[in-house]
Design an enzyme around this catalytic site. Sequence first.
Site, PDB file in Angstrom:
ATOM      1  CE  LYS A   1      -3.937   1.878   2.691  1.00  0.00           C
ATOM      2  NZ  LYS A   1      -4.766   1.680   3.902  1.00  0.00           N
TER       3      LYS A   1
ATOM      4  CB  SER B   1      -8.137   3.411   2.980  1.00  0.00           C
ATOM      5  OG  SER B   1      -7.223   2.857   3.922  1.00  0.00           O
TER       6      SER B   1
ATOM      7  CB  SER C   1      -8.298   0.697   5.922  1.00  0.00           C
ATOM      8  OG  SER C   1      -9.073   1.877   5.923  1.00  0.00           O
TER       9      SER C   1
END
Length: 497
Positions: free
Chosen positions: A103, A178, A202
């Site tokens: 990420k 997210s 997330s």
Amino acid sequence: MGRLLLQVAVFFWLFQPTAWALNSAFDVREASIDSVHTALFTRISTCREIVSAFIARIEEFNPTINAIISLNAEALSIADKLDERIAAGNVTGSLFCIPIVLKDNYDAVGTNTTGACLDLAHSKPLEDAPIVTALRQAGAVILGKTNLHEMALEGLTVSSLGGQTVNPYDKTRTPGGSSGGTGAAVASNFAILGTGTDTVNSLRSPANAGSLFSFRPTRGLISRAGVIPISFTQDSVGAIARNPKDLAVALTVMASVGFDPNDNVTALVPPELKSKDYSASLYGGSLKGLRFGFVDGFLNHTASPETTPVNDVMADMVHKLKGAGVTVLNITESIYNTATLAALDVQIYEFRELFDAYLTRPQLGGSPRPDSFAELYSSFKFLVIPGQSGMIRSAFVSSTANTTYLDSLRKIQNLTQALDATFVRNNLDALIYPQQKNLVVRVGSPSQSGRNGILAALTGRPVVHVPAGFSPPSEDAPIGVPIGMEILGRPFTVGCC
Ligand SMILES: *[C@@H]1O[C@H](CO)[C@@H](O)[C@H](O)[C@H]1NC(C)=O
Ligand SMILES: *[C@@H]1O[C@H](CO)[C@@H](O)[C@H](O)[C@H]1NC(C)=O
Ligand SMILES: *[C@@H]1O[C@H](CO)[C@@H](O)[C@H](O)[C@H]1NC(C)=O
Ligand SMILES: *[C@@H]1O[C@H](CO)[C@@H](O)[C@H](O)[C@H]1NC(C)=O
Ligand SMILES: *[C@@H]1O[C@H](CO)[C@@H](O)[C@H](O)[C@H]1NC(C)=O
Ligand SMILES: *[C@@H]1O[C@H](CO)[C@@H](O)[C@H](O)[C@H]1NC(C)=O
Ligand SMILES: *[C@@H]1O[C@H](CO)[C@@H](O)[C@H](O)[C@H]1NC(C)=O
């Protein structure tokens, strides 16, 4: 009982259908750590061929899915070095030649760490996050960085730098978030596994949306240093994978960092967990005799095309669990209500101070880059969806000095005790509930509504997320929209993390 949550994950893995089709030299579809290692160590494929096959996959499908923000230019030369080590008989590390994605809020030398925010596009860390070093030392090949919801502050996975990532199972829907770039990338077989972060939902939301496995570890298990922060109380790091074994290997490597002076919450970890192998003896267990509490308040009982498939899949899962010998109790306590739990969220008090501290980490100088929260959020080079502007305004003026902050921390402590009491009173091994009360929302929605992740985020209790099923197939979603379940356990002691 030692492996409980991950054993449950294995149980659900057996029900997984597979998606996607493509031909390439090494077949990346549904590849696993074991299948990569088999191809590698029987000399069917070189590490360069394996890494190339994943890059080809990204080149073919990323233009549609839009999960990747940047590729690692060094991936192939790292693969060549790993091939040299095979030739030299020097193969070590449980992730040897395993293609992964990070990420884009993880500091990894050689990549920029952008938070998917335009104003951070030139932010180039000079030090790895300790978990990134651990992944590299275990042999992982970082293919690239993934899109996230801007600064990890919502669950739609749309950002000023990365645009909108779409759900590979239904391109009209978001991939959750997210960590939605990682989820969509892993679901699309762009990598074997990926990393994410979780402040409220997330890691688990993208796993829910992509029919994937994930964990949110007990608070303190894994160092968060070197990862763009939001909340000291609620942030966690973790991984997303297509099967529970790969997830357990990633967990083992990430947890091997152990105590980290740069993230003092890691002092909570029992020292022996640093060297625990979470992937050992995953198979062959039995669920017979376990007691799970099903959290009724985490369902939306109003029938609709978005909620009924979730309720049906969960009823089916309860049926399967009972069939496997699990006792499932109906937990109806009123504290398990996501709307009231949301009032305890402390992100706005902690975000600005922590982010300012993150920006003092060593970065390549000489490039335009904000030096503070205030500078970034005055730059106009960021995206804030309408529902978030109040949060940013509040984060500008709020801090850990607010008296309401301490009050919220006390309420979180009380909630954690009440959760423990639910376990003790009912003699439970775990709580279960759908990750989201409704299907993952469509692209363009105002928020990722209906998610239940906040209970673990506030209390710091560990969760393994497992795929639970699919909604009925439709034109937009030929296999159906994935639906996932959270399994929440007691701290450290229960099986996983
Ligand atoms: C094996 O490879 C590692 C990583 O490159 C290196 O540190 C180590 O010295 C090598 N060991 C041998 C015996 O060559
Ligand atoms: C990453 O940041 C460096 C400067 O810190 C910059 O020169 C480079 O263009 C950035 N990379 C990308 C892909 O934006
Ligand atoms: C732990 O670290 C946090 C964030 O850096 C800091 O606010 C807190 O004071 C530290 N706690 C202790 C006990 O050092
Ligand atoms: C429950 O689902 C209904 C139907 O989709 C929706 O209108 C309502 O907003 C949902 N309620 C909650 C609390 O999510
Ligand atoms: C759990 O209890 C609630 C409240 O009494 C009830 O509405 C619900 O139907 C029950 N669920 C099950 C599966 O029995
Ligand atoms: C925190 O305190 C500041 C200054 O008194 C105030 O402006 C802000 O609204 C407070 N934030 C919250 C969330 O209460
Ligand atoms: C925490 O629980 C105790 C005991 O039930 C109660 O007296 C106290 O008011 C609660 N504190 C908060 C901040 O809710």
